[in-house]
Design a protein around this motif. Structure first.
Motif, short mmCIF file in Angstrom:
data_model
loop_
_atom_site.label_atom_id
_atom_site.label_comp_id
_atom_site.label_asym_id
_atom_site.label_seq_id
_atom_site.Cartn_x
_atom_site.Cartn_y
_atom_site.Cartn_z
N MET A 171 9.81 -2.98 -7.19
CA MET A 171 8.92 -1.93 -7.69
C MET A 171 9.72 -0.86 -8.41
O MET A 171 9.33 -0.37 -9.47
N ARG A 172 10.88 -0.52 -7.85
CA ARG A 172 11.73 0.49 -8.47
C ARG A 172 12.21 0.04 -9.85
O ARG A 172 12.20 0.81 -10.81
N ARG A 173 12.63 -1.24 -9.94
CA ARG A 173 13.16 -1.75 -11.20
C ARG A 173 12.07 -1.84 -12.27
O ARG A 173 12.31 -1.50 -13.45
N VAL A 174 10.89 -2.27 -11.87
CA VAL A 174 9.79 -2.36 -12.83
C VAL A 174 9.39 -0.97 -13.30
O VAL A 174 9.13 -0.74 -14.50
N MET A 208 5.29 5.94 0.12
CA MET A 208 5.16 4.54 -0.33
C MET A 208 3.92 3.93 0.29
O MET A 208 3.61 4.18 1.46
N ALA A 209 3.21 3.11 -0.46
CA ALA A 209 2.02 2.48 0.07
C ALA A 209 2.38 1.51 1.17
O ALA A 209 3.34 0.75 1.07
N GLY A 210 1.64 1.56 2.25
CA GLY A 210 1.93 0.66 3.36
C GLY A 210 1.18 -0.64 3.21
O GLY A 210 0.30 -0.80 2.36
N SER A 226 4.48 6.28 -8.70
CA SER A 226 3.36 6.15 -9.63
C SER A 226 2.93 4.70 -9.77
O SER A 226 1.73 4.40 -9.91
N LEU A 227 3.91 3.80 -9.73
CA LEU A 227 3.59 2.38 -9.90
C LEU A 227 2.70 1.87 -8.77
O LEU A 227 1.86 0.98 -8.98
N TYR A 228 2.87 2.42 -7.57
CA TYR A 228 2.05 1.99 -6.44
C TYR A 228 0.56 2.32 -6.65
O TYR A 228 -0.29 1.75 -5.97
N ASN A 229 0.25 3.25 -7.55
CA ASN A 229 -1.15 3.51 -7.86
C ASN A 229 -1.79 2.35 -8.60
O ASN A 229 -3.01 2.17 -8.57
N TYR A 230 -0.95 1.56 -9.27
CA TYR A 230 -1.44 0.40 -10.03
C TYR A 230 -1.31 -0.90 -9.22
O TYR A 230 -2.18 -1.76 -9.29
#
Length: 237
Positions: free
Chosen positions: A49-52, A1-3, A62-66
């Motif tokens: 983030m999980r729900r989105v 996970m992004a910190g 993958s969402l954390y890349n955006y």
């Protein structure tokens, strides 16, 4: 996970997606729209983030890349909602135009009841927010004075609208949670208040109720509040 980053970052200064790999499958607009749909249906606390990611059909990582942080997700949501502001050709009457802005903002917050919770100057410089501010300043061109003063006017007007809508939403939420109607509760509370005032312990309150026993016209109160803010910025002869 992004910190959490060691230094402040602006999501709008970042590329749409970090890292190498295939062409991005989603845009920020896609992500913001998904988050807004969740918040509109279930409230801001349901947005994660999980729900989105699930709404979009991708992995959370993958969402954390955006979107590196949840705060960035909130900023995307505020910007997406701000894109609903109608930008019109100013009428030349700065008061009429700013009243129109205020009523439009109130309607926007009722469409997105989570929005007042995210109102912050930190989110005030996203693309749609900047377009909104520029539009307001164009509407205020007929008003003499420095731009700093005009920005204060916009902020104060938004503050009144945000406070008013927050109270409206809280009242509606409370009413939905009660086993009786708002009219029933109001009747009980007014009867109690009348009894307390009748004791003579609160003469000024008694005088106030003698002047106007109600019911309070909340729409008229809203209009007066807006008008008083604008009155404070009227040019002095």
């Amino acid at each position: 996970m992004a910190g959490r980053a060691a230094e402040p970052q602006v999501i709008w200064a970042r590329p749409e997606r970090t890292g190498r790999g295939p062409r991005p499958a989603y845009t920020r607009a896609d992500i913001a729209a998904a988050a807004v749909r969740i918040a509109d249906a279930e409230g801001l606390d349901a947005v994660s983030m999980r729900r989105v990611a699930a709404e979009l059909g991708c992995g959370t990582m993958s969402l954390y890349n955006y979107v590196p942080r949840k705060e960035d997700l909130h900023e995307l949501m505020v910007d997406a909602a701000g894109g609903e502001h109608e930008l019109w050709e100013p009428s030349g009457d700065w008061r009429a135009d700013m009243l129109r802005v205020a009523h439009q903002t109130r309607a926007l917050m009722h469409r997105h009841p989570w929005l007042p919770r995210l109102m912050s100057p930190v989110y005030g410089f996203s693309p749609n927010s900047l377009r909104y501010l520029e539009h307001c300043l164009v509407c205020l061109d007929p008003l003499p004075g420095p731009y700093g003063t005009k920005l204060e006017l916009i902020a104060m007007l938004n503050g009144v609208v945000t406070t008013y809508v927050t109270n409206e939403l809280a009242t509606a939420e409370r009413t939905r949670s009660l086993p009786w109607s708002q009219e029933q509760e109001n009747a009980i509370r007014i009867a109690y208040l009348g009894g307390r005032i009748a004791t003579g312990e609160y003469p000024r309150m008694a005088a106030a109720f003698a002047e106007d026993a109600g019911p309070i016209d909340l729409e008229a109160v809203f209009e007066r509040a807006l008008g008083r803010v604008l009155d404070g910025f009227e040019p002095r002869g």
